[in-house]
Scaffold this motif. Sequence first.
Motif, PDB file in Angstrom:
ATOM      1  N   LEU A 167       0.822  -1.214   0.000  1.00  0.00           N
ATOM      2  CA  LEU A 167       0.000   0.000   0.000  1.00  0.00           C
ATOM      3  C   LEU A 167       0.852   1.258   0.000  1.00  0.00           C
ATOM      4  O   LEU A 167       0.487   2.261  -0.610  1.00  0.00           O
ATOM      5  N   ARG A 168       1.979   1.218   0.670  1.00  0.00           N
ATOM      6  CA  ARG A 168       2.892   2.364   0.688  1.00  0.00           C
ATOM      7  C   ARG A 168       3.371   2.659  -0.733  1.00  0.00           C
ATOM      8  O   ARG A 168       3.420   3.803  -1.173  1.00  0.00           O
ATOM      9  N   ASP A 169       3.700   1.591  -1.460  1.00  0.00           N
ATOM     10  CA  ASP A 169       4.138   1.766  -2.842  1.00  0.00           C
ATOM     11  C   ASP A 169       3.012   2.280  -3.728  1.00  0.00           C
ATOM     12  O   ASP A 169       3.232   3.114  -4.611  1.00  0.00           O
ATOM     13  N   LEU A 170       1.797   1.792  -3.490  1.00  0.00           N
ATOM     14  CA  LEU A 170       0.657   2.178  -4.329  1.00  0.00           C
ATOM     15  C   LEU A 170       0.128   3.575  -4.029  1.00  0.00           C
ATOM     16  O   LEU A 170      -0.287   4.286  -4.937  1.00  0.00           O
ATOM     17  N   ASP A 178      -0.045   6.116   9.221  1.00  0.00           N
ATOM     18  CA  ASP A 178      -1.129   5.854  10.177  1.00  0.00           C
ATOM     19  C   ASP A 178      -2.457   5.594   9.473  1.00  0.00           C
ATOM     20  O   ASP A 178      -3.214   4.712   9.880  1.00  0.00           O
ATOM     21  N   GLN A 179      -2.742   6.348   8.422  1.00  0.00           N
ATOM     22  CA  GLN A 179      -3.987   6.136   7.673  1.00  0.00           C
ATOM     23  C   GLN A 179      -3.992   4.770   7.010  1.00  0.00           C
ATOM     24  O   GLN A 179      -4.992   4.055   7.046  1.00  0.00           O
ATOM     25  N   ARG A 180      -2.866   4.396   6.405  1.00  0.00           N
ATOM     26  CA  ARG A 180      -2.763   3.074   5.774  1.00  0.00           C
ATOM     27  C   ARG A 180      -2.982   1.978   6.812  1.00  0.00           C
ATOM     28  O   ARG A 180      -3.718   1.021   6.571  1.00  0.00           O
ATOM     29  N   LYS A 181      -2.349   2.118   7.963  1.00  0.00           N
ATOM     30  CA  LYS A 181      -2.470   1.104   9.013  1.00  0.00           C
ATOM     31  C   LYS A 181      -3.913   0.976   9.484  1.00  0.00           C
ATOM     32  O   LYS A 181      -4.413  -0.132   9.668  1.00  0.00           O
TER      33      LYS A 181
END
Length: 80
Positions: free
Chosen positions: A25-28, A36-39
């Motif tokens: 997700l970090r890559d995308l 924090d939002q991704r997590k």
Amino acid sequence: MAVIFRVYDSDRNGKVTMYDILEVLRDLSGSFLTDDQRKQVVIQALEEAGFSEDSALTYQDFLEVLNKAGLKMEVEVPVD
């Protein structure tokens, strides 16, 4: 979907962890989302499917998370 699972299973151990998902997700998402939002998104999706952030997902578990959380795999292709 097996191809997508293999992308997330970067160490090829047959399981996907929250940290594997966060890495992809970090890559995308780049700077569009904070860490924090991704997590929070990943934790919510896991919990909705009955898993915890400590879970190691098999392929079937991975499909269940995608289906129960109503997530969609969409790709946008820029056209000039």
